[in-house]
Every structure is written in C-alpha cells, then in structure tokens.
Design an enzyme around this catalytic site. Structure first.
Site: not given
Lengths: 143, 516
Positions: B133, B365, B414, B439, B442
């Site tokens: 990803c 990932n 974001g 990344h 969150g």
C-alpha cells in the site's frame, strides 16, 4: 439468515472486529460468518437464491485456525464470485474439517449498500473459547 | 462552518464522556484501553522508551510528544510495540512512528529490522494484507487559479476514470494469467511498456517500481485469480485520489528540486495491491503457522507468525510479497495515467502540456532487505515497515539522481479535510529509524465510532463548506474516513521534524477527493 445476527462490534482503532456468544460450536461458526457479512452489508436486503457448498480441510488446525480459515474461505467466495452470503448451515464440524451449505445473492450495487470492506480475518486477539457452556468468539478483521 | 469548528464539533461528540472538555488531548483519548501496564519513559523531547521485559529481545521506542501520548497510552498499540520486540533477530528497537495506532500483529506505524545473519525473521504480519500500500504525488504546471472553477469537473472526471469501491475492477480489461505474471515480475515498468506513463515515472518510484526478488511461481492460484481484473483500481477504505494545491513551502531548495511551487496543483494517489496482496498475506500466514511450529518460535501474538529470512518459508514469502508489491506499483502507475488523462480531457491539452509529472511514489506496507549500519558495521537487514515510509537522506544511492542532493521525498497524507505533507529524509533517520518515518496522520477514532459520530450529518456538504469537493462510492467509507477520525497530521509530522528524522518541505491542501 432470517434474523440479524446478535454480535458486538469491537471498537478497534484501525479496523473492525466482532464478539459474539453461541450455544454450541456449530452455531459459533455460523454466527461468526453471518456477523462478518453483516459488518460488510445490511443482510436484510440480501436474498438466498444462490447456494454453494464449502469444504475446508486443514490437518493439525486448532479451533482458532479453523475459524480464520472458514471466514477467509467465505471472503474468497464473496471476492471471486461477488456473492453476498446471508445463510450458513454447518453440516460437518470435526477435527480439521468443516463442511457447510451457504446461500446468498450476487452483489448488485443498485440494491445492496456495502458498508465496510473486509480484507481479511486476522489472528490478532482471536478467541474461540468455551466458558460455562457458552462459546465466545472474537475476531479482528483488516478493513 | 470553518474547519476548526467542524473538527471541534465532531470531537465534542466523541470526547465528552471521557474528558468533559473537547480539547485536542481529549480527542486523542479514544480507543480501547490496554490491560497491560507499560512503564514507558520519555528519553528525549520526542522519544519514549518501553523497557525490555519478559520475552522482549530489545526495548521499544515510540516517537511522540505530550499531545500524542495520551492516545497512544490509552490503546493496545504499546502492547503491540512490546510484542514486535519478541521477533527473532530484531535489531536495536521495536520502533513506532508518531502516527502509531492499534493494528493487528504490528501496530500501524511500526518499524522493525531483523538481522538474517543472526536468525532474523520475516513476518507477514509486519507487512500487512495490503502489501505495498503506498502513495504517489503528481505535480503539474497548473496553479490554483487555473482550475479554481473546474474542481468539481476534475473530481468527477477522476471518479469516472478510476474504478473505486469494494472489489472494484475493470479499469483496463481482464489480464491473462501469463500477462499477470509479467505484472508481478516487472511492476511499474510493465505499465509503462503498455503505454501507462513514461520511463521518467520509474526514476521517481521507490525501487523503480520493482522488487527483483519477485517469483510468481510462489504466488498461489487464488491470488492470481483475484489479481486478473484489478490492475488500475483504487479499492476502498482509506484509499483515495486527491486533487490538491501546495499551500505552504518550508524548504525552498528541496521544494524546487521536487518541482513543487507555491499554489501549484497536485494529484495524490493512495492504493495498494488489492485482492492479490490480501490473498498472498492470507496464504503465507498459514505457511508461517507451520513454520512457527517447525522452528519452535515463541510469540505473544499469532498474527506475528514468521520464519527465518534465510529459511525456505521466509524466502518463499519474500518472493511472493515482492510479486504483490510489484502488482501494487503497476496498479498505481496505471491509475496515474488514467488520472492524468482525465485531467487533460477536462482542461484540454496533453499530460505534457499541462506539466503533469510524477514527483515520487513511496510504499508504506513492506519488508525489504536493505543495507544499514549496526554497531559500526554495514549489514543487510530485513526492514519491516507496517504503516511507515522509507525516508532516505541526501547522498543515499537509492535516492534518484535528480533528488540526491536533497534526499528522498516522503509523502505523508493527512485526512481528507486538512493537509498532507511532503518531507525529506535525513541522516538521523538512517541512524535512528532504519531510514523510516510516519506514513500518515494515524487513526484516533474507531470506524464504528466514526460512523456513529457521522450519523445524521451531511459530510459531503460540510467538506464542501471547507472547500473540499468529495465523491465516494460508499456512504460508510466517507463516515469512517471523516477528518476527526484521524490525528492532526501536522502534530504527527512536527514530531518527526523536531526529532530530526525528517524535514518538512511543503504542505498540501485538498481541493477535490475521490474515495472508494
């Protein structure tokens, strides 16, 4: 599935999970499957015109492993055949083997509102336990 | 309603029961509380250490500040940092970036490097189901003024051009099995050969969009079946395509090097390896269950099941994972071309005349064999990044020549209502985090809570009021992904910047977003 399955949605930060109780192990597998599809789509509008037989063989698999394999198999049926499943009848459940008749309906974007994509059933925090005669199932999904 | 009021309103809805006042800190207190007490200690401004206890081989280290810690303490992600420290051959620390939150196996935002020469393991749970990803950023020669009245048209065109939603398929027609093997072996260059993009795109893609370890013979028939018709599709969940604009420049030199100018229009694409990747992970988790028994590996979480990197099981997983990673790069490369064509069709002209070009593509990932210095010696380590981005510094051989003087661009999206950032890796990232940083923002709120908080609200209208035109396939996705479900990305990026792991280069503001 004539009735909406009774399960608790787990408040997982990144993904989704479910927790449920079942009177016996066969019901635990059936309810876990129905609950997973209920997380994905409102089952009220899903018919039962298409039938499939699912068979999972896994030597040395324990109950938790069988639960993940069972749910993974059903997700594969959804992904590969676009079949939304709503009714689950586990016909054989023994060490390393599950057989089930499952029914559902082909996904129709015009009629079925998908709620959440479930990518996979994970082993994280997984439970298939019997306590005082009741089976408790907990599964966290990658969504 | 302004953005601040919008955010506060959602936060009030979810925070009153725990904190009373809808402050930002209160918002970060959402989540499931761990039942394991953690003696986590602050060791510097932005670094917290989880001491080694029980079966942990190394301590844990979390990059965060006082604003982010309450949420991190309040959920199970610290349990997961401790669990990852149990992996065989783990080097130095089980690391977590400031966007850390509760995942499965690894925490999201987790980084762990293992040493294959010391029995180090590879764990599919440290990569996740959506292998590779990742995010890519496309710059343009357009300014906000050029498209101010065309944002809705452009967003609609993107929505039509790129199939999105659960199980989306059919972007470029179904592939044959032999062609799919080429995709898995060649990655982004397969797409370029088929006319989706140019060689210049490959120069600006991590690993040039291809892991050479890929061996399609280790990918199972189910994964292949799932991959046949999903190249060029976005998928669902947190995946998106975002039309944006550069609204602040922090580092003029790096911004200029990356071709990013103030008020310049950008496109950002976030997606991965789709059903093929999920199936590879599923298949190899079963292989790893057996490997754990075979190699007598003790783990606190079955989702961390693993095998030594040098074992047959470890090598097979890495070869299959590389196939899925290459599939993801081909997927993003095809989507890039489809998106660029859509933009050109709305505005007139060609991709070239509009100045559309790939700035960079990062994966977040992945497990990769990389060279890192450990105790003064260069070693090949298996670096797991689960919701974390590579952040290599200036001068590193793996940074494209055109960027080598400033470092690798790191793309940090974001939520869909606020900002995204472009950062650049530093030398400190190499010494402290195996060249890794956060990344994204969150998550801070569960998907269930987000849906409840969004009930009865007109999110599309509210985002429109904030200047963001949003289109989504599923209503549920929009609710789950609403802005207040996430930490403030600026808080997260600031921690990386203050810790010296990365420098901010530019900030982007969304104008139009499509979601699955």
């Amino acid at each position: 599935m004539t009735e909406r399955p009774d399960y608790k949605e787990i408040e997982h930060t990144a993904d989704v999970g479910l927790e449920l109780e079942a009177p016996d192990l066969k019901a635990a597998f059936e309810l876990a499957a129905a609950s997973m599809f209920d997380l994905m789509c409102d089952l009220d509008g899903v018919g039962d015109g298409v039938r499939r037989t699912v068979r999972i063989r896994a030597r040395d698999a324990d109950l938790e492993n069988m639960m993940v394999r069972w749910l993974t198999e059903l997700l594969y049926v959804f992904e590969s055949e676009r079949l939304l499943l709503s009714c689950f009848d586990v016909t054989k459940l023994e060490s390393g083997l599950i057989e089930a008749d499952v029914t559902g309906e082909r996904y129709d974007p015009g009629r079925h509102a998908l709620k959440t994509e479930i990518k996979a059933a994970t082993y994280h925090d997984l439970a298939v336990d019997q306590t005082r005669g009741v089976w408790l199932v907990r599964v966290i999904f990658d969504s | 309603m302004g953005w601040g009021a919008f955010r506060a309103q959602f936060r009030r809805a979810v925070c009153l029961s725990t904190e009373g006042t809808p402050t930002r800190q209160a918002a970060y207190c959402e989540g499931i509380v761990s039942d394991r007490p953690h003696d986590i200690r602050q060791v510097s401004d932005c670094v917290w250490e989880l001491p080694r206890t029980g079966g942990m081989h190394v301590p844990g280290r979390v990059y965060a500040d006082e604003r982010l810690m309450p949420h991190i303490r309040g959920e199970k992600s610290l349990d997961q940092v401790a669990n990852v420290a149990h992996l065989g051959g783990i080097v130095r620390y089980s690391l977590a970036m400031p966007d850390i939150h509760w995942g499965y196996g690894f925490p999201i935002g987790g980084v762990a490097a293992t040493d294959p020469s010391a029995g180090g393991v590879v764990s599919p749970g440290g990569v996740g189901y959506d292998i590779n990803c990742g995010v890519r950023l496309i710059a343009s020669g357009l300014t906000h003024e050029d498209i101010r009245d065309r944002v809705a048209d452009l967003t609609k065109a993107l929505f039509r051009a790129v199939p999105c939603g659960v199980g989306s398929s059919g972007a470029i027609g179904k592939l044959g099995k032999s062609e799919l093997k080429d995709v898995m072996s060649e990655g982004a260059s397969w797409a370029v050969k088929k006319g989706f993009g140019t060689d210049a795109d490959l120069d600006h893609t991590e690993e040039r969009g291809c892991l050479s370890a890929a061996d399609p013979s280790h990918v199972g028939p189910r994964a292949i079946k799932r991959g046949l018709d999903q190249v060029g599709t976005l998928g669902s969940g947190n995946h998106f395509i975002e039309l944006g604009v550069v609204d602040k420049i922090f580092d003029e030199r790096a911004a200029k090097t990356f071709g990013l100018t103030e008020n310049g229009v950008t496109l950002m694409i976030h997606s991965g390896s789709r059903g093929l990747g999920y199936q590879v992970c599923d298949d190899y988790l079963e292989v790893m269950q057996d490997a754990v028994r075979k190699y007598d590996i003790r783990l606190p979480d079955r989702q961390l099941s693993c095998a030594p990197v040098e074992s047959p099981e470890g090598k097979r997983y890495l070869a299959a994972m590389a196939c899925a990673a290459n599939y993801a790069w081909a997927n993003r490369q095809v989507m890039t071309a489809l998106a660029q064509r859509a933009v050109a069709s709305v505005l007139g002209g060609s991709e070239q005349s509009l100045g559309l070009r790939l700035v960079y593509d990062v994966c977040h990932n992945i497990a990769k064999l990389e060279r890192h210095e450990v105790d003064g010696k260069m070693k090949t380590l298996c670096v797991h990044r689960k919701g974390a981005t590579r952040a290599f510094p200036a001068g590193h051989d793996d940074v494209p020549g055109s960027y080598r003087a400033v470092g690798q661009p790191v793309l940090v999206p974001g939520d869909m209502g606020t900002h995204s950032y472009v950062c650049v890796g530093t030398d400190a990232a190499m010494t402290e985090t195996f060249g890794s940083m956060c990344h994204g923002a969150g998550r801070v709120m569960s998907r269930t809570k987000a849906r409840k908080a969004a009930a009865g609200r007109k999110l599309v209208d509210e985002l429109s009021g904030m200047g963001v035109f949003v289109m989504a396939t599923g209503k549920g996705t929009l609710a789950e992904e609403m802005p207040s479900a996430y930490k403030n990305v600026s808080d997260v990026v600031d921690v990386m910047d203050r810790a010296g792991i990365a420098r901010k280069v530019v900030r982007l503001r969304p104008l139009g977003v499509i979601k699955g």
